[in-house]
Structures are given as structure tokens and as C-alpha cells.
Design a protein around this motif. Structure first.
Motif, PDB file in Angstrom:
ATOM      1  N   VAL A  64       3.693  13.070  -0.315  1.00 57.41           N
ATOM      2  CA  VAL A  64       4.492  11.872  -0.096  1.00 57.41           C
ATOM      3  C   VAL A  64       5.952  12.304  -0.107  1.00 57.41           C
ATOM      4  O   VAL A  64       6.436  12.831  -1.096  1.00 57.41           O
ATOM      5  CB  VAL A  64       4.270  10.864  -1.236  1.00 57.41           C
ATOM      6  N   SER A  65       6.621  12.134   1.012  1.00 54.73           N
ATOM      7  CA  SER A  65       8.054  12.427   0.990  1.00 54.73           C
ATOM      8  C   SER A  65       8.773  11.108   1.230  1.00 54.73           C
ATOM      9  O   SER A  65       8.761  10.260   0.369  1.00 54.73           O
ATOM     10  CB  SER A  65       8.397  13.507   1.994  1.00 54.73           C
ATOM     11  N   SER A  66       9.354  10.950   2.386  1.00 54.28           N
ATOM     12  CA  SER A  66      10.080   9.689   2.582  1.00 54.28           C
ATOM     13  C   SER A  66       9.119   8.582   2.995  1.00 54.28           C
ATOM     14  O   SER A  66       8.001   8.826   3.378  1.00 54.28           O
ATOM     15  CB  SER A  66      11.147   9.870   3.618  1.00 54.28           C
TER      16      SER A  66
ATOM     17  N   ILE B 148      -3.596   9.413   3.680  1.00 51.67           N
ATOM     18  CA  ILE B 148      -3.481   7.953   3.743  1.00 51.67           C
ATOM     19  C   ILE B 148      -2.014   7.527   3.734  1.00 51.67           C
ATOM     20  O   ILE B 148      -1.628   6.552   4.396  1.00 51.67           O
ATOM     21  CB  ILE B 148      -4.303   7.291   2.608  1.00 51.67           C
ATOM     22  N   HIS B 149      -1.191   8.278   3.014  1.00 47.56           N
ATOM     23  CA  HIS B 149       0.253   7.992   3.046  1.00 47.56           C
ATOM     24  C   HIS B 149       0.750   7.956   4.490  1.00 47.56           C
ATOM     25  O   HIS B 149       1.541   7.103   4.876  1.00 47.56           O
ATOM     26  CB  HIS B 149       1.015   9.059   2.256  1.00 47.56           C
ATOM     27  N   GLU B 150       0.269   8.883   5.282  1.00 47.61           N
ATOM     28  CA  GLU B 150       0.687   8.952   6.683  1.00 47.61           C
ATOM     29  C   GLU B 150       0.143   7.742   7.457  1.00 47.61           C
ATOM     30  O   GLU B 150       0.854   7.140   8.251  1.00 47.61           O
ATOM     31  CB  GLU B 150       0.135  10.247   7.275  1.00 47.61           C
TER      32      GLU B 150
ATOM     33  N   GLY C  54       1.632   3.215   7.152  1.00 46.35           N
ATOM     34  CA  GLY C  54       3.079   3.129   7.305  1.00 46.35           C
ATOM     35  C   GLY C  54       3.628   4.067   8.344  1.00 46.35           C
ATOM     36  O   GLY C  54       4.145   3.653   9.361  1.00 46.35           O
ATOM     37  N   HIS C  55       3.448   5.364   8.102  1.00 47.22           N
ATOM     38  CA  HIS C  55       4.110   6.312   8.998  1.00 47.22           C
ATOM     39  C   HIS C  55       3.491   6.375  10.378  1.00 47.22           C
ATOM     40  O   HIS C  55       4.178   6.669  11.359  1.00 47.22           O
ATOM     41  CB  HIS C  55       4.136   7.701   8.364  1.00 47.22           C
ATOM     42  N   SER C  56       2.190   6.115  10.480  1.00 49.62           N
ATOM     43  CA  SER C  56       1.565   6.171  11.801  1.00 49.62           C
ATOM     44  C   SER C  56       2.165   5.110  12.718  1.00 49.62           C
ATOM     45  O   SER C  56       2.169   5.247  13.928  1.00 49.62           O
ATOM     46  CB  SER C  56       0.059   5.985  11.690  1.00 49.62           C
TER      47      SER C  56
ATOM     48  N   LEU D 247       1.553   4.065  -3.311  1.00 47.10           N
ATOM     49  CA  LEU D 247       1.675   5.518  -3.147  1.00 47.10           C
ATOM     50  C   LEU D 247       2.970   6.076  -3.714  1.00 47.10           C
ATOM     51  O   LEU D 247       2.956   6.987  -4.533  1.00 47.10           O
ATOM     52  CB  LEU D 247       1.536   5.887  -1.670  1.00 47.10           C
ATOM     53  N   HIS D 248       4.100   5.533  -3.268  1.00 47.96           N
ATOM     54  CA  HIS D 248       5.362   6.108  -3.738  1.00 47.96           C
ATOM     55  C   HIS D 248       5.619   5.807  -5.208  1.00 47.96           C
ATOM     56  O   HIS D 248       5.895   6.711  -5.988  1.00 47.96           O
ATOM     57  CB  HIS D 248       6.533   5.566  -2.910  1.00 47.96           C
ATOM     58  N   LEU D 249       5.543   4.522  -5.561  1.00 45.69           N
ATOM     59  CA  LEU D 249       5.943   4.148  -6.915  1.00 45.69           C
ATOM     60  C   LEU D 249       4.924   4.507  -7.980  1.00 45.69           C
ATOM     61  O   LEU D 249       5.250   5.097  -8.991  1.00 45.69           O
ATOM     62  CB  LEU D 249       6.184   2.632  -6.975  1.00 45.69           C
TER      63      LEU D 249
ATOM     64  N   LEU E  46       0.826  -1.214   0.000  1.00 49.11           N
ATOM     65  CA  LEU E  46       0.000   0.000   0.000  1.00 49.11           C
ATOM     66  C   LEU E  46       0.855   1.256   0.000  1.00 49.11           C
ATOM     67  O   LEU E  46       0.653   2.172  -0.787  1.00 49.11           O
ATOM     68  CB  LEU E  46      -0.875   0.026   1.260  1.00 49.11           C
ATOM     69  N   HIS E  47       1.808   1.283   0.876  1.00 45.61           N
ATOM     70  CA  HIS E  47       2.570   2.510   1.054  1.00 45.61           C
ATOM     71  C   HIS E  47       3.594   2.717  -0.067  1.00 45.61           C
ATOM     72  O   HIS E  47       3.534   3.691  -0.808  1.00 45.61           O
ATOM     73  CB  HIS E  47       3.254   2.477   2.426  1.00 45.61           C
ATOM     74  N   VAL E  48       4.512   1.788  -0.201  1.00 49.48           N
ATOM     75  CA  VAL E  48       5.615   2.008  -1.149  1.00 49.48           C
ATOM     76  C   VAL E  48       5.187   1.772  -2.597  1.00 49.48           C
ATOM     77  O   VAL E  48       5.417   2.611  -3.465  1.00 49.48           O
ATOM     78  CB  VAL E  48       6.829   1.143  -0.760  1.00 49.48           C
TER      79      VAL E  48
HETATM   80 FE   LIG Z   1       6.318   7.204   2.577  1.00 49.93          FE
END
Ligand SMILES: [Fe+2]
Length: 333
Positions: free
Chosen positions: A331-333, A208-210, A213-215, A11-13, A6-8
Motif C-alpha cells: 500500500v503506497s499512495s 486488493i489495494h490496487e 480504487g486504483h484500478s 487498507l490504509h488506515l 474499503l480502500h482508505v
Molecule cells: Fe491507496
């Protein structure tokens, strides 16, 4: 699933990389274009996020610590399987129909269901749906007066048309939506299509990015909870893994980043003008008050969720979600 797919992958790719690169390129000669101004917050730190991030994760194997307890090659294989077997369709990522596409009744994504401990509310979806609706309002407020023809007419603006064509070309999930759900995202850009696509991108790339993964970052990055940081004999924390993680995250991840609730800079709304020379130069950006008001209204409503809505307060140490004031714009890191 949460971190790796979901995250990488999603969202990222698949979404952020195309959205950020296409947007930067399409408006390179028109940085003052009103659509570019609206999108500015959501493309910040794009070069770092789409290049160095992947170098760190897959070349330097940081993915083995932060994405999934699997070797990098296995992770890339899984990503590839998902891309081919379960291709993304942006139309199905719209929070308004997200439940329906997954055979979930809408009654689980209401405030009543989420607040009532005796019922099982779908908290993640409820939160994302509320925030997506705020984005919908923000887009109406910022762009409605200029472009609003609903779905009746295509937007007659060369720059927007070219940006849309590039987005459809470079973002497979949007391309699929225009083919399978043309009533949701038409091939020629209408204000209705623009708004549906952007509200979905913005909610996924910020909120959702947050959440995916990040949460959970404080758990993932804590070596006690990270499988790849547990030694074979189960005793202690391996020094090399630990030092690698600390160096990577101190040097790369914990950088200045724009958050949704920060005081918004004026250049998101108006045109910068400079006078003077070199170090004596002074620049000012008189914000377009109406545009800025749209954004600060959005922020006030988001803050109200954080203050008054229980589903939004279960964050950080009191839950697995992200607190309203920590969510990044892009979306950053
Ligand atoms: Fe990220």
C-alpha cells in the motif's frame, strides 16, 4: 464505498499503517531476520503512505476529489461510523471464507462460473482467491522449512513472538480475530496462524489495494468524471481544482514504486556486504537462491494468470480491474 471505506479506511488506515509501523520497529535490530526479508516488499514507502498521504487527503482536502463527492468532514464521519458500527475482523477477510461470511456460494468464485458469460461469476473474489493461494504457497516456500509446525506448536523465536504480540496489540482487526476466531489466529503465534494472517494481509495490501480504487484511477482522476471537478454551471472544468489535482498527483502520487512483477532486488533475499570506502564503496547482495526462486515462481504463476486466464485479462482499458503487471507490492499512495 470503494475508495473511501474499503480502500482508505480498511487498507490504509486500519491495516497498512499498523502492519508497516510494527514490522519496521519489530525488526529494527534484526533486519536480516528471514521473516523481515519476506515482508520487505510489502512495507515499502510506508512513511509516505501513512503520513503525507493523509495530510494531502484530509488537510488539503484532496479527498474531495479522489475519495468521494463529499466534504472532508462528512467523509471522516462516515469513516468513524464504519469503524464503530462494522468493525473489521481479519479472519473474515480471508478469501477462503470471504464468500461464506457473506452468504455467497463458493460456486460463483470458480473459473467455470467466471468464464461462462451465461452465468454470473464473482470475478473480483475469484481473482483475489487465486492470488491469495499464491501467497500461501510463497509463505510455505520461504518460511516453511524454518518454522513449519502447523498449528501444533508455537513458533519458538523471540523476534517473531514480539512482532506478533505487537501486531495483535496495534491492529484491531487482528486483535478481534484472535478473540473471536482463535482457531484462525491464535494468541501465541503458530506457523498456521502466521501464514493465514500474512496471506490475508499480503493479498489485501497488494492485490486488493490496487483493485479497490486504483484500478479506476484513470476515471477518478479525470476531471470529466470527478463530481468535485464539475463547476456549478456545469460548463468546463474549474481551473483551480484541475491545477490542484495535477500538482498533487504529479508531485506526490506518481513516484517510483515496487510492483509485484518487477525484477526483485537481491536485498529481499540475502544479506548486503560492502567493501571500499565512500564513493569507491561497492556493495553486493548475493541472493539466497532458494528464497529468490520461491519469489520468481510466485511471479511466473501470477504472470500465467495474466496471460491465460480471462478473468485476469479484463484490466485497464478492457475492464475495471488492475492488470497483473501494474499491481504494487505494498500500500503506497
Ligand atoms: Fe491507496
Amino acid at each position: 464505498m470503494t475508495n473511501l471505506v474499503l480502500h482508505v479506511k480498511d487498507l490504509h488506515l486500519e491495516l497498512a499503517a499498523a502492519f508497516q509501523a510494527v514490522t519496521v520497529d519489530a525488526f529494527a535490530d534484526n533486519p536480516e531476520h528471514p521473516l523481515r526479508k519476506v515482508l520487505d516488499p510489502f512495507i515499502s514507502r510506508s512513511v509516505q503512505a501513512t503520513n503525507d498521504n493523509f495530510k494531502l487527503l484530509f488537510d488539503y482536502h484532496a479527498a474531495e476529489f479522489s475519495l468521494a463527492p463529499l466534504p472532508v468532514d462528512e467523509q471522516l464521519k462516515l469513516i468513524d461510523d464504519f469503524i464503530r458500527e462494522q468493525p473489521l475482523n481479519l479472519a473474515e477477510m480471508d478469501m477462503e471464507v470471504f464468500a461464506q461470511h457473506r452468504n455467497m456460494s463458493a460456486k460463483y468464485s470458480t473459473k467455470e462460473a467466471v468464464d461462462d458469460p451465461s452465468r454470473w461469476g464473482w470475478r473480483w473474489h475469484y481473482r483475489s482467491l487465486q492470488v491469495q493461494r499464491l501467497y500461501d504457497e510463497l509463505l510455505d516456500c520461504r518460511l516453511g522449512a524454518r518454522f513449519n509446525q502447523g498449528d501444533a506448536e508455537a513458533i519458538d523465536d523471540e523476534v517473531v513472538m514480539q512482532w506478533w504480540a505487537d501486531m495483535v496489540k496495534h491492529m484491531p482487526a487482528l486483535n478481534r480475530a484472535t478473540r473471536l476466531n482463535p482457531e484462525w489466529a491464535s494468541e501465541k503465534v503458530t506457523f498456521g496462524s502466521l501464514k493465514r494472517v500474512l496471506r490475508v494481509l499480503l493479498v489485501w495490501l497488494s492485490w486488493i489495494h490496487e483493485d479497490v480504487g486504483h484500478s479506476a484511477a484513470s476515471y477518478v482522476y479525470n476531471p470529466v468524471y470527478t463530481p468535485m471537478n464539475i463547476p456549478l454551471d456545469g460548463v468546463g472544468v474549474p481551473m483551480r481544482s484541475y491545477v490542484f489535482n495535477v500538482a498533487a498527483y504529479r508531485g506526490f502520487v506518481f513516484l517510483e514504486r515496487a510492483a509485484l512483477m518487477d525484477e526483485p532486488p537481491n536485498f529481499w533475499f540475502g544479506t548486503e556486504t560492502c567493501s571500499g570506502w565512500w564513493m569507491f564503496q561497492s556493495c553486493t547482495t548475493p541472493a539466497d537462491d532458494k528464497s529468490k526462486q520461491c519469489f520468481t515462481d510466485f511471479q511466473s504463476k501470477l504472470k500465467a494468470f495474466g496471460d491465460d486466464d480471462k478473468a485476469f485479462s479484463e484490466c485497464d482499458k478492457t475492464g475495471f480491474y488492475s492488470c497483473v503487471d501494474r499491481v504494487e507490492t505494498a500500500v503506497s499512495s
